[in-house]
Enzyme design. Sequence first.
Site, PDB file in Angstrom:
ATOM      1  N   CYS A  92       0.859  -1.189   0.000  1.00  0.00           N
ATOM      2  CA  CYS A  92       0.000   0.000   0.000  1.00  0.00           C
ATOM      3  C   CYS A  92       0.895   1.238   0.000  1.00  0.00           C
ATOM      4  CB  CYS A  92      -0.989  -0.012   1.164  1.00  0.00           C
ATOM      5  SG  CYS A  92      -0.237   0.084   2.796  1.00  0.00           S
ATOM      6  N   ASN A 134       2.221   1.498   4.360  1.00  0.00           N
ATOM      7  CA  ASN A 134       2.488   0.238   5.092  1.00  0.00           C
ATOM      8  C   ASN A 134       2.152   0.353   6.582  1.00  0.00           C
ATOM      9  OD1 ASN A 134       5.303  -2.029   5.712  1.00  0.00           O
ATOM     10  ND2 ASN A 134       3.193  -2.543   5.283  1.00  0.00           N
ATOM     11  N   CYS A 174      -1.542   0.976   7.330  1.00  0.00           N
ATOM     12  CA  CYS A 174      -2.985   0.716   7.436  1.00  0.00           C
ATOM     13  C   CYS A 174      -3.397  -0.520   6.635  1.00  0.00           C
ATOM     14  CB  CYS A 174      -3.790   1.925   6.968  1.00  0.00           C
ATOM     15  SG  CYS A 174      -3.529   3.414   7.967  1.00  0.00           S
ATOM     16  N   ARG A 175      -3.445  -0.400   5.309  1.00  0.00           N
ATOM     17  CA  ARG A 175      -4.053  -1.465   4.508  1.00  0.00           C
ATOM     18  C   ARG A 175      -3.186  -2.707   4.349  1.00  0.00           C
ATOM     19  NH1 ARG A 175      -5.099   2.343  -0.435  1.00  0.00           N
ATOM     20  NH2 ARG A 175      -3.191   3.196   0.499  1.00  0.00           N
ATOM     21  N   SER A 176      -1.904  -2.527   3.957  1.00  0.00           N
ATOM     22  CA  SER A 176      -1.106  -3.741   3.684  1.00  0.00           C
ATOM     23  C   SER A 176      -0.735  -4.528   4.935  1.00  0.00           C
ATOM     24  CB  SER A 176       0.113  -3.432   2.803  1.00  0.00           C
ATOM     25  OG  SER A 176       1.022  -2.567   3.435  1.00  0.00           O
ATOM     26  N   ASP A 236      -8.108   4.059   0.805  1.00  0.00           N
ATOM     27  CA  ASP A 236      -7.160   4.499   1.831  1.00  0.00           C
ATOM     28  C   ASP A 236      -7.931   5.046   3.037  1.00  0.00           C
ATOM     29  OD1 ASP A 236      -5.218   5.696   3.348  1.00  0.00           O
ATOM     30  OD2 ASP A 236      -4.259   6.730   1.671  1.00  0.00           O
TER      31      ASP A 236
HETATM   32  P1  4NP Z   1      -1.808   2.918   4.007  1.00  0.00           P
HETATM   33  O1  4NP Z   1      -2.421   4.297   4.558  1.00  0.00           O
HETATM   34  O2  4NP Z   1      -1.244   3.215   2.645  1.00  0.00           O
HETATM   35  O3  4NP Z   1      -2.998   2.020   3.953  1.00  0.00           O
HETATM   36  O4  4NP Z   1      -0.760   2.486   5.011  1.00  0.00           O
HETATM   37  C1  4NP Z   1      -1.705   5.502   4.567  1.00  0.00           C
HETATM   38  C2  4NP Z   1      -0.856   5.779   5.610  1.00  0.00           C
HETATM   39  C3  4NP Z   1      -0.169   6.968   5.640  1.00  0.00           C
HETATM   40  C4  4NP Z   1      -0.347   7.896   4.612  1.00  0.00           C
HETATM   41  C5  4NP Z   1      -1.195   7.595   3.557  1.00  0.00           C
HETATM   42  C6  4NP Z   1      -1.865   6.398   3.543  1.00  0.00           C
HETATM   43  N1  4NP Z   1       0.316   9.141   4.658  1.00  0.00           N
HETATM   44  O5  4NP Z   1       0.063   9.982   3.769  1.00  0.00           O
HETATM   45  O6  4NP Z   1       1.128   9.374   5.556  1.00  0.00           O
END
Ligand code: 4NP
Length: 158
Positions: free
Chosen positions: A7, A10, A12-14, A123
Amino acid sequence: MRVLFVCLGNICRSPTAEGVFRAHLERAGLAARVEVDSCGIGPWHVGKAPDARAREAALRRGIDLSALRARQLAAEDFARFDYVLAMDHDNLAAIEAQRPASSEAVVGLFLAYAGWPERAVPDPYFGDEGGFETVLDLIEEASRGLVAEIAARLEATP
Ligand code: 4NP
């Protein structure tokens, strides 16, 4: 067999996909034959544990993400993993851009394994708690499909 979930951050989703998919493998008796990992496209959260909201949502379904630590996608991943699976279309484009021509990994959207070939895991980072439940629901569905595919592949090559 090795599976990598990707993702943006790294956190939240992955990591959620890593924990949920591992739990599905355990239930199917395949955990010893499949290695699972996750990583992010961006560098911002390297070394951090998953977001507290992701950890709490997963824990409500009996999945503990607390030991996971964020890392970034690396060139070696394309030789190491059989599947490199993106949570959304932006992740997929970034993976394709970094993918060496020699890579034989299956690269695609994770939700294709739920029968949604074009659908993304949204996201949840800037949203509310409900977003994390949606992430879990989508990931559970795709995990079922991916376990079934890998079980069939492993059966074909004992
Ligand atoms: P992820 O979520 O891609 O599912 O881990 C996010 C975590 C942090 C950010 C964006 C998405 N960020 O912009 O910091």
